[in-house]
Structures are given as structure tokens and as C-alpha cells.
Design a protein around this motif. Structure first.
Motif, PDB file in Angstrom:
ATOM      1  N   GLN A  30       1.044  -1.155  -0.056  1.00  0.00           N
ATOM      2  CA  GLN A  30       0.069  -0.135  -0.081  1.00  0.00           C
ATOM      3  C   GLN A  30       0.947   1.161   0.012  1.00  0.00           C
ATOM      4  O   GLN A  30       1.742   1.429   0.782  1.00  0.00           O
ATOM      5  N   MET A  31       0.962   2.253  -0.928  1.00  0.00           N
ATOM      6  CA  MET A  31       1.491   3.443  -0.892  1.00  0.00           C
ATOM      7  C   MET A  31       0.805   4.238   0.191  1.00  0.00           C
ATOM      8  O   MET A  31       1.529   5.245   0.652  1.00  0.00           O
ATOM      9  N   ARG A  32      -0.226   4.121   0.260  1.00  0.00           N
ATOM     10  CA  ARG A  32      -1.244   5.163   1.100  1.00  0.00           C
ATOM     11  C   ARG A  32      -1.294   4.425   2.428  1.00  0.00           C
ATOM     12  O   ARG A  32      -2.335   3.580   2.739  1.00  0.00           O
ATOM     13  N   ARG A  33      -0.200   4.547   3.314  1.00  0.00           N
ATOM     14  CA  ARG A  33      -0.295   3.588   4.692  1.00  0.00           C
ATOM     15  C   ARG A  33      -0.766   4.534   5.720  1.00  0.00           C
ATOM     16  O   ARG A  33      -0.867   5.428   5.900  1.00  0.00           O
ATOM     17  N   ALA A  34      -1.335   3.650   6.707  1.00  0.00           N
ATOM     18  CA  ALA A  34      -1.979   4.318   8.009  1.00  0.00           C
ATOM     19  C   ALA A  34      -0.605   5.000   8.853  1.00  0.00           C
ATOM     20  O   ALA A  34      -0.987   6.026   9.440  1.00  0.00           O
ATOM     21  N   ASP A  35       0.543   4.379   8.982  1.00  0.00           N
ATOM     22  CA  ASP A  35       1.606   5.001   9.599  1.00  0.00           C
ATOM     23  C   ASP A  35       2.043   6.126   8.478  1.00  0.00           C
ATOM     24  O   ASP A  35       1.854   6.217   7.318  1.00  0.00           O
ATOM     25  N   PRO A  36       3.213   6.863   8.980  1.00  0.00           N
ATOM     26  CA  PRO A  36       3.807   8.014   8.244  1.00  0.00           C
ATOM     27  C   PRO A  36       5.027   7.763   7.418  1.00  0.00           C
ATOM     28  O   PRO A  36       5.626   8.505   6.663  1.00  0.00           O
ATOM     29  N   GLN A  37       5.400   6.287   7.375  1.00  0.00           N
ATOM     30  CA  GLN A  37       6.496   5.881   6.814  1.00  0.00           C
ATOM     31  C   GLN A  37       6.374   6.581   5.051  1.00  0.00           C
ATOM     32  O   GLN A  37       7.514   6.740   4.677  1.00  0.00           O
ATOM     33  N   TYR A  38       5.320   6.497   4.337  1.00  0.00           N
ATOM     34  CA  TYR A  38       5.368   6.685   3.130  1.00  0.00           C
ATOM     35  C   TYR A  38       4.701   8.162   2.850  1.00  0.00           C
ATOM     36  O   TYR A  38       4.187   8.003   1.817  1.00  0.00           O
ATOM     37  N   ASP A  39       4.491   9.013   3.832  1.00  0.00           N
ATOM     38  CA  ASP A  39       4.089  10.413   3.619  1.00  0.00           C
ATOM     39  C   ASP A  39       4.809  11.032   2.640  1.00  0.00           C
ATOM     40  O   ASP A  39       4.143  11.927   1.819  1.00  0.00           O
ATOM     41  N   VAL A  40       6.204  10.668   2.476  1.00  0.00           N
ATOM     42  CA  VAL A  40       7.068  11.358   1.635  1.00  0.00           C
ATOM     43  C   VAL A  40       7.835  10.055   1.080  1.00  0.00           C
ATOM     44  O   VAL A  40       8.461   9.607   1.883  1.00  0.00           O
ATOM     45  N   VAL A  41       8.123   9.638  -0.385  1.00  0.00           N
ATOM     46  CA  VAL A  41       8.701   8.591  -0.853  1.00  0.00           C
ATOM     47  C   VAL A  41       9.348   9.150  -2.123  1.00  0.00           C
ATOM     48  O   VAL A  41       9.080   9.562  -2.988  1.00  0.00           O
TER      49      VAL A  41
ATOM     50  N   VAL B  81      13.398   5.683  -0.691  1.00  0.00           N
ATOM     51  CA  VAL B  81      13.908   6.439   0.472  1.00  0.00           C
ATOM     52  C   VAL B  81      12.731   6.935   1.165  1.00  0.00           C
ATOM     53  O   VAL B  81      11.927   7.721   0.549  1.00  0.00           O
ATOM     54  N   HIS B  82      12.539   6.558   2.465  1.00  0.00           N
ATOM     55  CA  HIS B  82      11.285   7.049   3.103  1.00  0.00           C
ATOM     56  C   HIS B  82      11.473   7.305   4.525  1.00  0.00           C
ATOM     57  O   HIS B  82      12.665   7.152   5.107  1.00  0.00           O
TER      58      HIS B  82
END
Length: 159
Positions: A91-102, A122-123
Motif C-alpha cells: 500500500q502506498m497510502r499507509r496508516a503510519d507516516p513512513q510513506y508520507d514522502v517517498v 527512500v522514506h
């Protein structure tokens, strides 16, 4: 941009960073948890428009239903896809913030060799020093700074 021994250097600045739980490898394989050694390029920049402002004018929004295919047998292997997708994916749209910027790298992209590894990004890290599944991760502030400065084609050297 150079990544080595838990830090990344870009424009003379050093950033604390982590790599895959499998270390750095010359023989990257899907699911090995390792980060591929070598010279790569930044190929894309995505962001959650509901969580952060666009870090750069070339950034693309992550929308609900955006996925990254990690199934070596699927024709969309190592590509951005849309739901529904029956193949294995992230999932690119994750519940956690890891992929807020990728930042997307060109590892095994855009024409992927099956099984050579996918989704080397890079995340943001889960927590300081936490390893990844093969990506490079760092603190949110550092990632936002990097995303604002880097451009398509920026070299990423992993050693």
C-alpha cells in the motif's frame, strides 16, 4: 547522495539513515530484506497530500488505491498500480507516516527483472535506527529537506 554505514551525505550535509535488515548486498533478491549496493538514481517523488505539502514541484500525490506491485510473476512487477490488484503489493497510502514522502529509486525499474527486488525507496523510518525491508530510511525532517533539494536523476550511491 551517498549512503554508507548508517548515514547519507547530500550537498555536504550528513543525515542519519538506515538500510535493510539484510544489510547491503551485491546480489539483491525479492524478499531478502537487503539494500542493493551500487549507483542508483532518484526516479520519482510521491507524497500524501492529506498529510504534507508537496515537497517539490515535481512531486506526485499518493491517492487512495495506489499500490506498488512486488509480485515477480506479475506484469506490473516493481511499478505503481491501482487497486484492485490481486497480485502481491504494498500500500502506498499507509496508516503510519513512513510513506508520507517517498523518493523512488531506479533499482530494477522501470523494466524489472523478475525476482531482482522491488520498491527500493527512500522514506521515513519507523523509529530512529530501525532497519527497513531494503529501503533507505531517515527522520521526517531530513526526508523533507532531501525531497525539497533532490531532483530526478539525482545519484544515490550505496556502499
Amino acid at each position: 547522495m551517498v549512503y554508507s554505514a548508517g548515514r547519507l551525505r547530500y550537498r555536504g550535509q550528513y543525515i542519519a539513515a538506515t538500510c535493510g535488515r539484510g544489510g547491503v548486498t551485491d546480489d539483491k533478491r525479492e524478499g531478502d530484506g537487503a539494500t542493493p549496493r551500487g549507483t542508483h538514481s532518484i526516479a520519482g517523488l510521491f507524497y500524501r497530500l492529506d498529510r504534507v505539502a508537496a515537497p517539490s514541484d515535481w512531486a506526485q500525490p499518493i491517492y487512495p488505491g495506489d499500490l506498488w506491485c512486488d509480485d515477480p510473476q506479475h506484469p506490473a512487477y516493481n511499478l505503481l498500480c491501482r487497486a484492485p490488484l490481486e497480485a502481491s503489493h504494498e500500500q502506498m497510502r499507509r496508516a503510519d507516516p513512513q510513506y508520507d514522502v517517498v523518493l523512488i529509486t531506479d533499482w530494477n525499474w522501470p523494466e524489472a527483472s523478475p525476482g531482482r527486488g522491488s520498491a527500493i525507496f527512500v522514506h521515513q523510518w519507523r523509529r530512529p535506527g530501525a532497519s527497513t525491508a531494503g529501503c533507505i530510511a531517515m527522520a521526517r525532517g531530513d526526508l523533507l529537506w532531501l525531497a525539497a533539494k533532490a531532483a530526478p536523476g539525482t545519484r544515490l550511491i550505496i556502499r
